[in-house]
Design an enzyme around this catalytic site. Structure first.
Site, PDB file in Angstrom:
ATOM      1  N   ASN A 174     138.787 119.717  60.398  1.00  0.00           N
ATOM      2  CA  ASN A 174     139.846 118.966  59.715  1.00  0.00           C
ATOM      3  C   ASN A 174     141.003 118.769  60.684  1.00  0.00           C
ATOM      4  OD1 ASN A 174     139.051 118.730  56.689  1.00  0.00           O
ATOM      5  ND2 ASN A 174     138.535 120.839  57.250  1.00  0.00           N
ATOM      6  N   GLU A 175     140.978 117.656  61.380  1.00  0.00           N
ATOM      7  CA  GLU A 175     141.936 117.369  62.436  1.00  0.00           C
ATOM      8  C   GLU A 175     143.286 116.922  61.840  1.00  0.00           C
ATOM      9  OE1 GLU A 175     141.414 118.210  65.318  1.00  0.00           O
ATOM     10  OE2 GLU A 175     139.444 117.667  66.117  1.00  0.00           O
ATOM     11  N   PRO A 176     144.336 116.857  62.679  1.00  0.00           N
ATOM     12  CA  PRO A 176     145.639 116.368  62.207  1.00  0.00           C
ATOM     13  C   PRO A 176     145.495 115.056  61.433  1.00  0.00           C
ATOM     14  CG  PRO A 176     145.862 117.217  64.419  1.00  0.00           C
ATOM     15  CD  PRO A 176     144.388 117.265  64.106  1.00  0.00           C
ATOM     16  N   SER A 178     144.466 115.185  58.247  1.00  0.00           N
ATOM     17  CA  SER A 178     143.568 115.477  57.119  1.00  0.00           C
ATOM     18  C   SER A 178     144.365 115.697  55.838  1.00  0.00           C
ATOM     19  CB  SER A 178     142.723 116.716  57.428  1.00  0.00           C
ATOM     20  OG  SER A 178     141.838 116.467  58.497  1.00  0.00           O
ATOM     21  N   THR A 193     140.527 118.763  70.842  1.00  0.00           N
ATOM     22  CA  THR A 193     139.358 119.490  70.351  1.00  0.00           C
ATOM     23  C   THR A 193     138.168 119.255  71.259  1.00  0.00           C
ATOM     24  OG1 THR A 193     140.142 119.297  68.072  1.00  0.00           O
ATOM     25  CG2 THR A 193     137.801 119.754  68.393  1.00  0.00           C
TER      26      THR A 193
END
Length: 643
Positions: A174-176, A178, A193
């Site tokens: 869940n990346e920035p 999300s 990542t």
């Protein structure tokens, strides 16, 4: 105490329900001295949950993470299954994520990871293991994601969710950006990542750009959440998550709303938390020892942009340090801290002969010392302490550089192919053609054959000789250990063994050093630098009763990414502009690590740039605190090893 007894020793932490939010911290967190100890404690909690559910005749539903952080947890769970009879027959697992596209059999897949580290070694029914599929496309992905969520719901939700945390603040993938209510879905991976994953994939170009991940909503509905964070690389994001505002830009901050969440972290990962970095802002009744005093004074100088000798009573009082002035005035305190910092500076890292060494970092005698410089990879020596290395040689010490690993995995296939083709051009041998064919026919996920690994190791060995010869070190004083733990042909390494320690002890007992230098990087507690440092510690511990070890000092340097904090530094070696240039050229000798190095991290600069700017920054910090103005400085901390 036996190893088993140590494992069973009660290690307690305050349950999340009893946690009272401090002025700064918004998530319950527990700090351990080591990630190993912390991992055992988390494994014990999981095991207790499994047993409780088993007694009730219930299924235990676990959400599991991958990456380096949970490896020791899984090792301990496997041990408890094999040695203590812990059964996983009543356990159902749901993994957080998987790369997309990714075949199950690929050694980089999370399916492969989980089976290698856990599932192949316990009695969990195969049908109880759930891992997102990396082989789907189109509409099938959407259907799978909905079905994955439904299956978790059908099992009553997650009893326990184990998490790691990425440097972007992601949990799962869940990346920035999300959303708080996001479910299982496909996501595009953040560049950072992918950079962090690059070593495992032998370069960022091989890292998938997408992944399938369990969503924030799914994670936060788990009844219990434990997030693991190890090493200095995680310190900034741990602070931001624990102390910052809730934001989609740092998805882990959503966990601040969870009523039963604990961050389990080691001292390095906790180093930026306010209570550790600036404890005087949290506790007015601190006991001020010399190290804490230096930390506070130097921090105050940086904050106020003042030199040490210009600090006033008001400066201390206005910044939570009134306790420092209860038994002394600012003038005496300033003088003491000024002298402390000044005494770390020396142009004689091996000690200055015939000098009063009372206030010097190193002993004057013996005037000519035997020195071992341990380098984890075949370039850390010149990158991290090239100026000091050069100074020790120039001042007549018997310097031995010892390369602990071959560093072969950091040589690209293109670089290896170039050398193989050169070899064929010189003698046209069948061996050279075999190397060329092996490299050209290598498929994604394939391991290098032994011959290619040897070629890559020899490339780095030749570059090391080029650098040491440039610094005028005799070839007889250059040693290549090729420690067995590293020589797997893959990014994943073996555990440190007695075979590694025996090799280390042999070189130490042969040289009988007065000084040892070693890489003190703790950014990745499971990385090569840390394993190599553990090898140094253990070897010197086993040899400590030898007569020559009674007069041996161990100095730790930092690598290309970090530097010691000012209050930690015990020896700072200045470099002239000419020495800065000489160090740069020595680093240039490692040609395979220039111009697009495979394991670059999140910093686009080449290693020589990072090292040079770091050394200049250290000198600037000294200057800003009132010291002399040097072009650059290399810094060291002395380690006192114990039985």
């Amino acid at each position: 105490m036996t190893a088993a007894a140590k494992r069973k020793k009660s290690i307690t932490y305050k349950p999340a329900g009893q946690f009272e939010e401090t002025r700064f911290e918004k998530i319950h967190n527990v700090v351990f001295e080591s990630s190993n100890e912390a991992s055992i404690r988390v494994a014990q909690e999981i095991a207790s949950l499994i047993k409780r559910k088993e007694k009730k005749g219930e299924t235990c539903v676990l959400g599991l993470a991958t990456g380096s952080s949970p490896i020791k947890v899984y090792e301990e769970l496997v041990r408890m299954h094999q040695e203590e009879g812990l059964s996983f027959a009543n356990v159902v697992t749901f993994n957080l994520d998987e790369y997309l596209p990714m075949e199950k059999e690929n050694v980089q897949s999370y399916h492969y990871f989980m089976h290698e580290h856990l599932f192949n070694h316990i009695d969990i029914p195969a049908e109880n293991v759930n891992i997102p599929s990396g082989t789907l496309s189109g509409e099938a992905i959407t259907e799978f994601c909905l079905a994955y969520e439904q299956k978790i719901s059908d099992h009553g939700g997650l009893d326990f969710q184990l998490l790691g945390i990425g440097r972007t603040g992601h949990v799962g993938f869940n990346e920035p950006g999300s959303h708080y209510n996001s479910g299982t879905r496909v996501i595009t991976l953040d560049h950072i990542t992918r950079v962090d994953a690059a070593p495992a994939f032998l370069g960022i170009d091989n890292v998938p750009r997408k992944a399938i991940t369990m969503g924030i909503s799914t994670v936060r509905h788990a009844r219990r959440i434990v997030l693991l964070g190890w090493g200095q690389n995680k310190a900034r994001i741990i602070k931001e998550t624990v102390e910052g505002e809730i934001s989609s830009e740092v998805p882990a901050t959503y966990l601040q709303h969870h009523k039963n969440c604990t961050f389990v972290i080691d001292t390095e990962a906790a180093s930026q938390l306010t209570r550790n970095k600036t404890p005087w802002l949290v506790d007015e009744s601190l006991e001020w020892n010399e190290t804490l005093t230096a930390k506070a004074v130097f921090w105050l100088c940086v904050k106020l942009k003042k030199s040490i000798l210009s600090l006033t009573d008001k400066d201390y009082n206005d910044n939570g340090m009134a306790g420092l002035l209860t038994s002394q005035d600012s003038y005496d305190l300033n003088i003491r801290m000024f002298n402390r910092l000044q005494h770390t500076i020396t142009g004689w890292p091996g000690g200055k002969p015939n000098a009063d060494d009372t206030n010097r970092p190193e002993r004057a005698e013996p005037a000519k010392k035997r020195v071992i410089l341990f380098s984890p990879h075949p370039d850390d020596d010149v990158i991290s302490m090239g100026g000091t290395f050069d100074r020790l040689i120039e001042q007549g010490h018997d310097v031995h550089v010892v390369y602990q690993t071959s560093g072969n995995i950091a040589v690209s296939d293109q670089e290896a192919l170039k050398f193989a083709e050169i070899a064929k051009g010189i003698n046209g041998s069948e061996n050279a053609q075999h190397l060329i064919d092996s490299i050209k026919n290598k498929k994604e996920g394939d391991h290098d054959v032994v011959e290619v690994r040897r070629l890559k190791g020899n490339i780095r060995r030749g570059e090391s000789y080029a650098a040491t010869r440039y610094l005028s070190l005799p070839d007889s004083n250059v040693h290549f250990l090729d420690l067995p733990f590293y020589e797997t042909g893959t990014v994943k390494k073996n555990k440190l063994s007695d075979a590694d320690i025996d090799i280390m002890m042999d070189i130490i007992s042969t040289v009988k050093p007065h000084q040892v230098y070693a890489a003190g990087d703790l950014a990745d507690p499971h990385g090569t630098h840390k394993v190599c440092l553990d090898a140094v510690f253990e070897s010197m511990r086993r040899l400590q009763n030898e007569p020559y070890m009674k007069n041996c000092w161990l100095w730790l340097y930092r690598g290309a990414w970090h530097e010691w904090e000012l209050h930690e530094i015990e020896m700072a070696v200045p470099m002239s502009p000419a020495q800065v240039l000489k160090k740069r050229i020595a680093i240039f000798c490692h040609q395979s690590q220039k111009d697009g190095v495979m394991f670059q991290g999140d910093d686009s600069r080449e290693f020589w740039m990072r090292a040079e700017e770091r050394n200049k920054a250290t000198a600037e910090k000294y200057r800003s605190l009132g010291m002399a103005d040097y072009a650059a400085m290399e810094a060291f901390v002395r380690y006192r090893y114990e039985a």
